[in-house]
Design a protein around this motif. Structure first.
Motif, PDB file in Angstrom:
ATOM      1  N   PHE A 212       5.471 -22.150   0.548  1.00 50.32           N
ATOM      2  CA  PHE A 212       6.129 -22.960  -0.352  1.00 50.32           C
ATOM      3  C   PHE A 212       6.566 -24.174   0.192  1.00 50.32           C
ATOM      4  CE2 PHE A 212      10.539 -23.944  -2.004  1.00 50.32           C
ATOM      5  CZ  PHE A 212      10.342 -23.578  -3.282  1.00 50.32           C
ATOM      6  N   ALA A 213       6.042 -25.408  -0.536  1.00 51.07           N
ATOM      7  CA  ALA A 213       6.234 -26.835  -0.416  1.00 51.07           C
ATOM      8  C   ALA A 213       6.297 -26.901   1.340  1.00 51.07           C
ATOM      9  CB  ALA A 213       7.882 -27.017  -0.476  1.00 51.07           C
ATOM     10  N   SER A 214       4.917 -26.483   1.697  1.00 51.13           N
ATOM     11  CA  SER A 214       4.916 -26.645   3.124  1.00 51.13           C
ATOM     12  C   SER A 214       3.294 -27.009   3.420  1.00 51.13           C
ATOM     13  CB  SER A 214       4.814 -25.194   3.890  1.00 51.13           C
ATOM     14  OG  SER A 214       6.258 -24.564   3.600  1.00 51.13           O
ATOM     15  N   ASN A 215       3.151 -27.450   4.704  1.00 57.29           N
ATOM     16  CA  ASN A 215       1.895 -27.778   4.945  1.00 57.29           C
ATOM     17  C   ASN A 215       1.285 -26.939   6.014  1.00 57.29           C
ATOM     18  OD1 ASN A 215       1.804 -30.412   3.591  1.00 57.29           O
ATOM     19  ND2 ASN A 215       3.183 -31.157   5.521  1.00 57.29           N
TER      20      ASN A 215
ATOM     21  N   VAL B 119      11.367 -21.108   7.958  1.00 58.79           N
ATOM     22  CA  VAL B 119      11.802 -22.108   7.117  1.00 58.79           C
ATOM     23  C   VAL B 119      12.086 -23.306   8.063  1.00 58.79           C
ATOM     24  CG1 VAL B 119      13.943 -20.692   7.296  1.00 58.79           C
ATOM     25  CG2 VAL B 119      13.567 -22.111   5.354  1.00 58.79           C
ATOM     26  N   ASN B 120      12.064 -24.300   7.275  1.00 58.23           N
ATOM     27  CA  ASN B 120      12.459 -25.701   7.713  1.00 58.23           C
ATOM     28  C   ASN B 120      12.030 -25.901   9.075  1.00 58.23           C
ATOM     29  OD1 ASN B 120      13.810 -26.417   5.396  1.00 58.23           O
ATOM     30  ND2 ASN B 120      15.729 -25.101   5.898  1.00 58.23           N
ATOM     31  N   SER B 121      10.887 -25.754   9.687  1.00 61.73           N
ATOM     32  CA  SER B 121      10.390 -25.639  10.764  1.00 61.73           C
ATOM     33  C   SER B 121       9.093 -26.312  11.027  1.00 61.73           C
ATOM     34  CB  SER B 121      10.520 -24.204  11.735  1.00 61.73           C
ATOM     35  OG  SER B 121      11.651 -23.834  11.338  1.00 61.73           O
TER      36      SER B 121
ATOM     37  N   ASP C 200      13.945 -20.187  12.147  1.00 62.62           N
ATOM     38  CA  ASP C 200      14.608 -20.940  11.229  1.00 62.62           C
ATOM     39  C   ASP C 200      15.118 -22.134  11.925  1.00 62.62           C
ATOM     40  OD1 ASP C 200      16.775 -21.668   9.467  1.00 62.62           O
ATOM     41  OD2 ASP C 200      18.023 -20.090   9.742  1.00 62.62           O
ATOM     42  N   ASN C 201      14.827 -23.365  11.183  1.00 59.02           N
ATOM     43  CA  ASN C 201      15.016 -24.719  11.588  1.00 59.02           C
ATOM     44  C   ASN C 201      14.846 -24.901  13.197  1.00 59.02           C
ATOM     45  OD1 ASN C 201      16.959 -26.319   9.691  1.00 59.02           O
ATOM     46  ND2 ASN C 201      17.505 -24.159   9.522  1.00 59.02           N
ATOM     47  N   CYS C 202      13.420 -24.814  13.436  1.00 61.42           N
ATOM     48  CA  CYS C 202      12.834 -24.935  14.509  1.00 61.42           C
ATOM     49  C   CYS C 202      11.769 -25.948  14.480  1.00 61.42           C
ATOM     50  CB  CYS C 202      12.457 -23.731  15.157  1.00 61.42           C
ATOM     51  SG  CYS C 202      13.644 -22.649  15.384  1.00 61.42           S
ATOM     52  N   ASN C 203      11.836 -27.161  15.553  1.00 61.53           N
ATOM     53  CA  ASN C 203      10.950 -28.174  15.374  1.00 61.53           C
ATOM     54  C   ASN C 203       9.891 -27.802  16.740  1.00 61.53           C
ATOM     55  OD1 ASN C 203      11.359 -29.505  13.178  1.00 61.53           O
ATOM     56  ND2 ASN C 203      13.365 -30.533  14.236  1.00 61.53           N
TER      57      ASN C 203
ATOM     58  N   GLU D  65       8.186 -21.907   4.285  1.00 57.37           N
ATOM     59  CA  GLU D  65       9.252 -22.589   3.164  1.00 57.37           C
ATOM     60  C   GLU D  65       9.479 -24.059   3.911  1.00 57.37           C
ATOM     61  OE1 GLU D  65      13.608 -21.713   1.156  1.00 57.37           O
ATOM     62  OE2 GLU D  65      12.034 -20.554   1.018  1.00 57.37           O
ATOM     63  N   TYR D  66       9.190 -25.325   3.403  1.00 57.65           N
ATOM     64  CA  TYR D  66       9.678 -26.231   3.926  1.00 57.65           C
ATOM     65  C   TYR D  66       9.075 -26.603   5.429  1.00 57.65           C
ATOM     66  CZ  TYR D  66      11.971 -26.708  -0.558  1.00 57.65           C
ATOM     67  OH  TYR D  66      12.533 -26.841  -2.027  1.00 57.65           O
ATOM     68  N   SER D  67       7.902 -26.026   5.765  1.00 58.89           N
ATOM     69  CA  SER D  67       7.614 -26.125   7.193  1.00 58.89           C
ATOM     70  C   SER D  67       6.450 -26.749   7.067  1.00 58.89           C
ATOM     71  CB  SER D  67       7.614 -24.916   7.454  1.00 58.89           C
ATOM     72  OG  SER D  67       9.111 -24.183   7.598  1.00 58.89           O
TER      73      SER D  67
END
Length: 218
Positions: free
Chosen positions: A213-216, A147-149, A90-93, A181-183
């Motif tokens: 979902f909306a990811s690459n 998610v978001n990563s 979760d939220n990891c770059n 998701e968004y990742s």
């Protein structure tokens, strides 16, 4: 005294630039005996090396960029024990998972009935999933939920993870092996197999292997 200060400064700089490496071993001879305990003390830039063994855990990595690495190929198994998702990111770059086998995750809206097994499903929408003015109940990700990563996945086996959606009013099961998701996921030298979504009546399942979902996905 000056030499001691110089050495200490060099050590501090090294830790700051390269991060700290923590070791996990079930026999208690290393820093930690569980993976989650090691994750809890890490900061961005740190690395965790896990010795061979079966680790029955449901782990969470949140808001930090770390590397989680098995010391041996196919020797490190993270077993979700049908208790929950195996790994949540979760939220990891710029995080990395490598040399791990991820099995036995379970996520559900309720119970079971049809199957979606090991396909890749990419779903790009801007709005949420809506049915008659309400959000649809969904179970997302049993092996890895991301998610978001931005995550690199290498030398992984993701298998025998399940989603169960028996709801008769339109529940959804999404991504039994991996849900993102968004990742951005960079996946290499990995096996994703025998991950299953079981549905019943009006419920639907997409992406037994991977749901994006909306990811690459690379």
């Amino acid at each position: 005294m000056k030499k001691i200060l110089v050495v200490l400064l060099l050590l501090l700089v090294t830790v700051g630039v390269f991060g700290t490496t923590y070791y996990v071993n079930q026999d208690g001879t290393k820093d930690f005996t569980t993976i989650q305990a090691a994750i809890n003390v890490t900061r961005s830039g740190d690395r965790i090396i896990v010795a061979a063994g079966i680790y029955v855990e449901n782990i969470k990595i949140k808001r930090k960029s770390i590397s989680l690495v098995g010391a041996e190929n196919a020797g490190v198994i993270i077993d979700g024990n049908q208790g929950s998702r195996v790994i949540t990111i979760d939220n990891c770059n710029n995080s990395t998972l490598s040399n791990l086998t991820i099995i036995n995750g379970l996520n559900f809206v309720d119970d079971s009935g049809g199957r979606a097994e090991d396909e890749v499903y990419e779903f790009f929408v801007e709005s949420g999933l809506i049915d008659g003015g309400r959000a649809i109940d969904s179970a997302r990700g049993s092996g890895i939920y991301c998610v978001n990563s931005n995550v690199t996945l290498s030398n992984l086996t993701i298998a025998e993870n399940d989603i169960s959606v028996p709801i008769g009013d339109g529940g959804l099961g999404l991504g039994a092996g991996i849900y993102c998701e968004y990742s951005t996921l960079d996946i290499s030298n990995s096996v994703i197999r025998n991950n299953t979504i079981t549905t019943e009546q009006m419920a639907l399942g997409f992406g037994g292997g991977i749901f994006s979902f909306a990811s690459n996905l690379n």
